[in-house]
Design a protein around this motif. Sequence first.
Motif, PDB file in Angstrom:
ATOM      1  N   ALA A 105       0.814  -1.219   0.000  1.00 54.61           N
ATOM      2  CA  ALA A 105       0.000   0.000   0.000  1.00 54.61           C
ATOM      3  C   ALA A 105       0.846   1.267   0.000  1.00 54.61           C
ATOM      4  O   ALA A 105       0.330   2.366  -0.226  1.00 54.61           O
ATOM      5  CB  ALA A 105      -0.920  -0.001   1.224  1.00 54.61           C
ATOM      6  N   SER A 108       0.681   3.630  -3.220  1.00 57.68           N
ATOM      7  CA  SER A 108      -0.618   4.285  -3.405  1.00 57.68           C
ATOM      8  C   SER A 108      -0.860   5.345  -2.340  1.00 57.68           C
ATOM      9  O   SER A 108      -1.350   6.447  -2.630  1.00 57.68           O
ATOM     10  CB  SER A 108      -1.738   3.239  -3.361  1.00 57.68           C
ATOM     11  OG  SER A 108      -1.603   2.307  -4.405  1.00 57.68           O
ATOM     12  N   PHE A 109      -0.525   5.024  -1.090  1.00 58.58           N
ATOM     13  CA  PHE A 109      -0.755   5.976  -0.008  1.00 58.58           C
ATOM     14  C   PHE A 109       0.148   7.202  -0.159  1.00 58.58           C
ATOM     15  O   PHE A 109      -0.263   8.330   0.141  1.00 58.58           O
ATOM     16  CB  PHE A 109      -0.522   5.291   1.340  1.00 58.58           C
ATOM     17  CG  PHE A 109      -1.774   4.677   1.915  1.00 58.58           C
ATOM     18  CD1 PHE A 109      -2.147   4.905   3.225  1.00 58.58           C
ATOM     19  CD2 PHE A 109      -2.596   3.884   1.138  1.00 58.58           C
ATOM     20  CE1 PHE A 109      -3.308   4.353   3.754  1.00 58.58           C
ATOM     21  CE2 PHE A 109      -3.749   3.312   1.646  1.00 58.58           C
ATOM     22  CZ  PHE A 109      -4.114   3.555   2.964  1.00 58.58           C
ATOM     23  N   LEU A 112      -1.410   9.479  -2.879  1.00 58.91           N
ATOM     24  CA  LEU A 112      -2.688  10.085  -2.520  1.00 58.91           C
ATOM     25  C   LEU A 112      -2.570  11.004  -1.310  1.00 58.91           C
ATOM     26  O   LEU A 112      -3.357  11.942  -1.152  1.00 58.91           O
ATOM     27  CB  LEU A 112      -3.723   9.001  -2.233  1.00 58.91           C
ATOM     28  CG  LEU A 112      -4.256   8.235  -3.441  1.00 58.91           C
ATOM     29  CD1 LEU A 112      -5.120   7.068  -2.994  1.00 58.91           C
ATOM     30  CD2 LEU A 112      -5.055   9.165  -4.341  1.00 58.91           C
ATOM     31  N   LEU A 123      -7.236   8.960   4.436  1.00 55.40           N
ATOM     32  CA  LEU A 123      -7.237   7.617   3.859  1.00 55.40           C
ATOM     33  C   LEU A 123      -6.610   6.674   4.881  1.00 55.40           C
ATOM     34  O   LEU A 123      -5.521   6.945   5.391  1.00 55.40           O
ATOM     35  CB  LEU A 123      -6.432   7.593   2.561  1.00 55.40           C
ATOM     36  CG  LEU A 123      -6.558   6.347   1.677  1.00 55.40           C
ATOM     37  CD1 LEU A 123      -7.948   6.272   1.061  1.00 55.40           C
ATOM     38  CD2 LEU A 123      -5.499   6.365   0.577  1.00 55.40           C
ATOM     39  N   VAL A 210      -9.210  -0.600   2.474  1.00 55.65           N
ATOM     40  CA  VAL A 210      -8.780   0.780   2.330  1.00 55.65           C
ATOM     41  C   VAL A 210     -10.032   1.644   2.413  1.00 55.65           C
ATOM     42  O   VAL A 210     -11.077   1.310   1.839  1.00 55.65           O
ATOM     43  CB  VAL A 210      -8.009   1.001   1.010  1.00 55.65           C
ATOM     44  CG1 VAL A 210      -8.873   0.690  -0.204  1.00 55.65           C
ATOM     45  CG2 VAL A 210      -7.482   2.424   0.937  1.00 55.65           C
ATOM     46  N   VAL A 227     -11.780   4.469  -3.634  1.00 57.60           N
ATOM     47  CA  VAL A 227     -11.168   3.468  -2.747  1.00 57.60           C
ATOM     48  C   VAL A 227     -11.112   2.104  -3.436  1.00 57.60           C
ATOM     49  O   VAL A 227     -10.179   1.318  -3.204  1.00 57.60           O
ATOM     50  CB  VAL A 227     -11.918   3.369  -1.400  1.00 57.60           C
ATOM     51  CG1 VAL A 227     -11.735   4.647  -0.600  1.00 57.60           C
ATOM     52  CG2 VAL A 227     -13.393   3.047  -1.581  1.00 57.60           C
ATOM     53  N   THR A 230      -8.080   2.201  -5.516  1.00 61.58           N
ATOM     54  CA  THR A 230      -6.891   2.112  -4.657  1.00 61.58           C
ATOM     55  C   THR A 230      -6.674   0.673  -4.196  1.00 61.58           C
ATOM     56  O   THR A 230      -5.533   0.185  -4.155  1.00 61.58           O
ATOM     57  CB  THR A 230      -7.045   3.038  -3.439  1.00 61.58           C
ATOM     58  OG1 THR A 230      -7.307   4.376  -3.892  1.00 61.58           O
ATOM     59  CG2 THR A 230      -5.786   3.026  -2.589  1.00 61.58           C
ATOM     60  N   GLN A 233      -5.077  -1.256  -6.921  1.00 57.91           N
ATOM     61  CA  GLN A 233      -3.650  -0.938  -7.048  1.00 57.91           C
ATOM     62  C   GLN A 233      -2.832  -1.686  -5.992  1.00 57.91           C
ATOM     63  O   GLN A 233      -1.740  -2.190  -6.273  1.00 57.91           O
ATOM     64  CB  GLN A 233      -3.441   0.573  -6.902  1.00 57.91           C
ATOM     65  CG  GLN A 233      -3.934   1.387  -8.092  1.00 57.91           C
ATOM     66  CD  GLN A 233      -3.718   2.878  -7.882  1.00 57.91           C
ATOM     67  OE1 GLN A 233      -3.394   3.317  -6.782  1.00 57.91           O
ATOM     68  NE2 GLN A 233      -3.903   3.669  -8.931  1.00 57.91           N
TER      69      GLN A 233
END
Length: 692
Positions: A105, A108-109, A112, A123, A210, A227, A230, A233
Amino acid sequence: MRHANGPDQMKTDALPARASMATGQLVLDNIDYDERATMRAWESFLADEPKCARDPVHVRSLIHDSWYRSATGGINAQGIEAPLSSDRDEIEYLTRANAELLSAARRSFASLGQLLEGTGAMLVLADSDGVLIDAIGDKKTLHDGMDIHLGIGGKWNEDAVGTNGIGTALWTGEPIFVHAAEHFCVGIKSWTCAGAPIRDPLDGKIIGVVDLSGYSPIFRPHNTALVAATARQIEKALAEQQQEQRTRLLEAFISSAPSYRRKDGLVIVDHRGRAIFCNNVPNGDTTEMMDGPMEPGRGRWLMNLPASGSDTDLANALPAHLRSCHVTPLKLDGDLRGAALVFPSVPAVSGMTVIRREESKHLRTAAAMIVGESEKLLAAVDVASRVAGSKGVTSLLIEGETGVGKELFARLVHAGSRRTENDPFIAMNCGAITKELFGSELFGHVAGAFTGASRDGKPGIFELANGGVLSLDEIGELPLEIQPFLLRVLEERVVHRIGDSRGRPVDVRLVASTNRDLKQEVAAGRFRSDLYYRIGAVSIHVPALRERGDDVLLLIEHFNRQIAKLAGNEPLEFSNDALDALLAYRWPGNVRELKNLVERLHILARGSTIDLQDLPGEISAGNRNTMAMHGDHPAAMLEAPVCTFEDAERQAIKNALAAESGNLSKVALRLGISRPTLYRKLGQYGIRRGFL
C-alpha cells in the motif's frame, strides 16, 4: 422534488451543491439522502427492532442488514468511539503481521496522501480484522479522527463498532459507503466513509480494507470508486511482491536441491504454507490440491510452517496425505520463507509397492468411517493404524463403552492388514453365545464330538478367519474355563477342533473389545491375568461420545446426510438451540444412540428444521437446565475436557463448517463473527472450506 424510494435507492446528506433547503433534503449526483428520515428510521429500529427487522424503511437494505447485525451483536448504539489499542507491543505486532500489506500500500498511499491535504479527508488502511494499521491525509481530519479512535490501533469491524465503511466492507466483501446517520453508533454519525476490501491475489481471501473518511460534507458518490481503485492498485502491488517471492523461493530451491530430477513432483509453499508453485505432482498427492489444469493446488493451504524451520519440525508439520514427500526449508535473507515438497518419481512399480498402495487405500477408507476430530479419538485412530501396519502385533485390545464404535476400529485394523481382497474379517459377540457353545464356536468340532454336534463337523471362527482378522466383541463375557484354550491358540497359532487331536495352523490377527474394565475383572478373578496381558499388549481406549466435545456436531452432520441420501431426501436442518441441547447431552448410548436419534428424527420430524421441541425430553430438558446449573454450580463446567483457546476455536470453526455445509456466510453468522474474520481464522488454522 422528492425522488421515489426504491429498495436500493438512498438519500444522502452531501455537499450542498444542489440543495433544496426548503424541504430539508439535500440532493447530489442522483443520490438522495434525507438526514431526518434516516435518523427516524434508526430511532424506530432501536425502539422496535422486531418490526424494523421486517420492514426496512428509508434506508438501504445493506445498511438495514448491518444495523440488525450490530443490534443483535450487542453493539451499544450510543457509543461514541471505536475500541483502541495503544499498547506499543501490540501495534508493533500488527505492523509485523501486516508487513506485506503495508509494503504493497505504500506507493498508493504516498501518491494520494499529498493530494488529500486541505480536503477534509483521510485515507486509512485496516487489516482483515478491521484494525487500522496506517492513516494519511488532511492533518486536521487525522487529529479529529482520534476523537472517535479513527487512527492506528482503532478497531473498526462491525463486531466492535457496528455499521461503518470499514467493518461493513469487510462483512459484505464489496466496496461500499456509509454516510452520516447510516452509521449505527451515534458518536460517528457526523462522519462519512467509503471502504473497499483488499483481497490476496493468491487465494482471494480478504486481507484488509482501504477507506476514505471525513466529516459528512466530503461525501461524493465517486468516493467508493476511488477506494475501489486504490484497493485494486494495492492488490496489483501484492501480486508483484508474491511473484518476486515465488521467483526467489524457486531460486533458493534450485541452489539447495541439486539432486532434484525433472521427473520428480515439486510443490513450493510460501511462509503461510500455501502452494505457490506445483509441477508434476503425483496423482495420489493432489487429491487435496487440485485447482485447475495448469498448476494443480496453487493457492491452497497445505501446512503450517514451524518457526524453527528444522527438517524434523517441517516433516512433522506435513499433513498425512503429503507424508510421502521430501521436505526442504527455504530461507530468504536468513529467515524461513517457505519450503519445497519433493515427490520422487518411481520408474518401476514392484508388486509389493502395489500391495502397499492398496493397503494404504483401504486404511484411508476405513479411517474415514470413523468420524471425529477430537484429540482422544484421533489418538485412538493413530494407534489402530500403527497396529494395522505392523506385522509383529498379532493381538489388540479395544476398550470403550457400549456404542462408541469399537467394531469400526477392528475393521480399521483389518483394512490396514489386508494382503488380498479376500482376506476375511470374522466378528463374534461373546455376549450373544451361550456358555455351552463357546468352545464349538471358537474352535469348531468334529462329527459326533458332542450331543447336537454337526454330522459333518464344523470349523470354528479361528479357522474361518485364517489369513485375516478375528474380532471378539465383549471378550469380558468369555467363560473362565474357555480362556486357557484361547490363550493356547494365541500362543501356538494352532487350533484343535473339539474331539480332534489334529492341530490346524491358523494365521489370525485377534482384535478383542470390551466395555468392562478388564483389570478389575482380573482382580476379581473373573478373567485370567495371562490372557489379559496376552491380548492387551497393545490396547486402545475409544473415548465415550461425551468426552469428544464437538465431535457430536460432526457425527450429526455425517448421519444426517447419510440417512437423507439413503431415503432420497434433503438433510434436516438443526436450530442452534437444538444443537446446543445435543452438545450438552451426556449420550449414555454413545454414537449408536446418536445415530438412532437422527434416524428417528428423519422419520418423525414434521418439518425440515429440527428445533428444541423436536428432541426427546431427556435431551431438551437437559439443555433448559444447563444455564441455571452452571450459574449455581460453576464447578460443573469442569466436567468438560480442558483444552487451549486456539484448539477450541479451531474445533468450533470446523464444526460450524460441517453444520453449514461449507456456506461461509452461515458459518460466520453461526459463530457470531464477521466473514472476513472467518476467512482470517481459516487461514490461521489451515482449515480448508471443503475439509469434510
